[in-house]
Write an enzyme that holds these catalytic residues in place. Structure first.
Site, PDB file in Angstrom:
ATOM      1  N   SER A   6       0.854  -1.188   0.000  1.00 53.41           N
ATOM      2  CA  SER A   6       0.000   0.000   0.000  1.00 53.41           C
ATOM      3  C   SER A   6       0.889   1.237   0.000  1.00 53.41           C
ATOM      4  O   SER A   6       1.739   1.408   0.875  1.00 53.41           O
ATOM      5  CB  SER A   6      -0.912   0.016   1.228  1.00 53.41           C
ATOM      6  OG  SER A   6      -1.422   1.329   1.408  1.00 53.41           O
ATOM      7  N   HIS A  31      -0.565  -1.436  -4.213  1.00 52.29           N
ATOM      8  CA  HIS A  31      -1.935  -1.309  -3.715  1.00 52.29           C
ATOM      9  C   HIS A  31      -2.289   0.182  -3.633  1.00 52.29           C
ATOM     10  O   HIS A  31      -1.654   0.949  -2.901  1.00 52.29           O
ATOM     11  CB  HIS A  31      -2.036  -1.980  -2.343  1.00 52.29           C
ATOM     12  CG  HIS A  31      -3.402  -1.996  -1.748  1.00 52.29           C
ATOM     13  ND1 HIS A  31      -4.356  -2.937  -2.071  1.00 52.29           N
ATOM     14  CD2 HIS A  31      -3.999  -1.184  -0.833  1.00 52.29           C
ATOM     15  CE1 HIS A  31      -5.454  -2.718  -1.387  1.00 52.29           C
ATOM     16  NE2 HIS A  31      -5.271  -1.647  -0.629  1.00 52.29           N
ATOM     17  N   ASP A  33      -4.822   2.952  -2.588  1.00 53.29           N
ATOM     18  CA  ASP A  33      -5.955   3.193  -1.682  1.00 53.29           C
ATOM     19  C   ASP A  33      -6.698   4.474  -2.045  1.00 53.29           C
ATOM     20  O   ASP A  33      -6.339   5.567  -1.594  1.00 53.29           O
ATOM     21  CB  ASP A  33      -5.454   3.271  -0.238  1.00 53.29           C
ATOM     22  CG  ASP A  33      -5.202   1.880   0.343  1.00 53.29           C
ATOM     23  OD1 ASP A  33      -6.079   1.013   0.202  1.00 53.29           O
ATOM     24  OD2 ASP A  33      -4.128   1.679   0.947  1.00 53.29           O
ATOM     25  N   GLY A 145      -9.817   3.577   6.079  1.00 53.28           N
ATOM     26  CA  GLY A 145      -9.687   5.009   6.348  1.00 53.28           C
ATOM     27  C   GLY A 145      -8.263   5.465   6.544  1.00 53.28           C
ATOM     28  O   GLY A 145      -7.879   6.520   6.073  1.00 53.28           O
ATOM     29  N   GLY A 148      -1.578   2.037   9.310  1.00 52.94           N
ATOM     30  CA  GLY A 148      -0.965   1.960  10.631  1.00 52.94           C
ATOM     31  C   GLY A 148      -1.873   1.551  11.768  1.00 52.94           C
ATOM     32  O   GLY A 148      -1.566   1.805  12.937  1.00 52.94           O
ATOM     33  N   ASP A 178      -6.334  -6.888   4.154  1.00 55.10           N
ATOM     34  CA  ASP A 178      -5.804  -5.527   4.127  1.00 55.10           C
ATOM     35  C   ASP A 178      -5.993  -4.836   5.468  1.00 55.10           C
ATOM     36  O   ASP A 178      -7.122  -4.653   5.931  1.00 55.10           O
ATOM     37  CB  ASP A 178      -6.535  -4.753   3.008  1.00 55.10           C
ATOM     38  CG  ASP A 178      -6.047  -3.326   2.831  1.00 55.10           C
ATOM     39  OD1 ASP A 178      -5.019  -2.960   3.416  1.00 55.10           O
ATOM     40  OD2 ASP A 178      -6.708  -2.589   2.077  1.00 55.10           O
ATOM     41  N   GLY A 179      -4.865  -4.432   6.071  1.00 53.06           N
ATOM     42  CA  GLY A 179      -4.912  -3.646   7.308  1.00 53.06           C
ATOM     43  C   GLY A 179      -4.198  -4.319   8.464  1.00 53.06           C
ATOM     44  O   GLY A 179      -4.561  -5.422   8.869  1.00 53.06           O
ATOM     45  N   GLY A 180      -3.164  -3.667   8.956  1.00 48.68           N
ATOM     46  CA  GLY A 180      -2.454  -4.177  10.127  1.00 48.68           C
ATOM     47  C   GLY A 180      -1.610  -5.416   9.890  1.00 48.68           C
ATOM     48  O   GLY A 180      -1.277  -6.138  10.831  1.00 48.68           O
TER      49      GLY A 180
END
Ligand code: DX5
Ligand code: ZN
Length: 217
Positions: A6, A31, A33, A145, A148, A178-180
């Protein structure tokens, strides 16, 4: 498992160098966003289009476009000219199943792989019927949104469930998370049978992109 980097937190002044270095470091995808300031608070529409356009000019690494927007169609039209590999839109942005099918077909007709994403609180039953129609399901493991954030384990469980369904139905739908995603969480992500893991901060904030990607893989 492939890694999609990302580029949300890439800074403008050295962006081109960062993209070049990510390619050299072996990222499988970029990626992108896309946030419209409505579906989520932040608006990255101009920045992300600018970045995606730059990448298209300097690299052959495929683009993995994640649309966190209220009106997917409008943004799909914009991104089609950049010939992305995958375009993902959100289940929550659509008003009806008919609209979802229409968007899936529209992306396909334009030679791009369609994917549908669900937020952490959206039940997987909502997207089960679309499994045979899409290339991939993107399971958000944080609230969309910002980068991190901490991975939500319950959301990852959904990826596991979807993977079981895909197997039992003998489908070949991909799963992206996706995320963390970072070196602490990657083991649990792998156990969920994920095909593509998105990582932002874990790579972009690392001193050495190549080491960071290697470690995740
Ligand atoms: C969140 C975005 C993610 C995020 C990933 O809304 O969709 O792609 O930026 O960043 P990390 O890996 O830092 O959680
Ligand atoms: Zn994303």
């Amino acid at each position: 498992m492939e890694i999609s980097t990302s580029i949300l937190s890439v800074e403008m002044e050295n962006a081109t160098t960062v993209f070049y270095n990510l390619e050299t470091a072996g990222t499988d995808y970029f990626h992108i966003d896309v946030m419209d300031g409505k579906f989520v608070e932040r608006d990255t529409t101009e920045l992300m289009y600018d970045y995606a356009n730059t990448i298209k000019h300097i690299s052959n690494i495929p683009l993995d476009v994640h649309l966190m927007v209220e009106n997917p169609k409008e943004h799909i039209d914009k991104y089609l000219s950049l010939e992305p590999s995958i375009i993902t839109f959100h289940y929550e942005a659509c008003k009806s199943n008919e609209e979802i099918i229409e968007i899936i077909n529209y992306i396909k007709q334009n030679g791009v792989k369609p994917a549908i994403s669900i937020k952490p609180n959206t039940d997987i039953s909502k997207i089960i019927d679309f499994l045979p129609l899409v290339y991939m399901i993107l399971v958000m493991t944080v609230e969309p949104g910002k980068g991190g954030q901490k991975l939500i384990p319950e959301a990852l469980e959904k990826a596991k469930e979807i993977s079981k369904t895909i197997e039992s139905k003998k489908l070949d739908t991909y799963i992206e998370v996706d995320g963390g995603v970072n070196k602490e969480t990657i083991e649990t992500v792998k156990k969920a049978n994920v095909d593509i893991a998105v990582a932002g901060n874990a790579i972009i904030l690392a001193e050495n992109f190549k080491e960071a990607i290697k470690e995740l893989k």
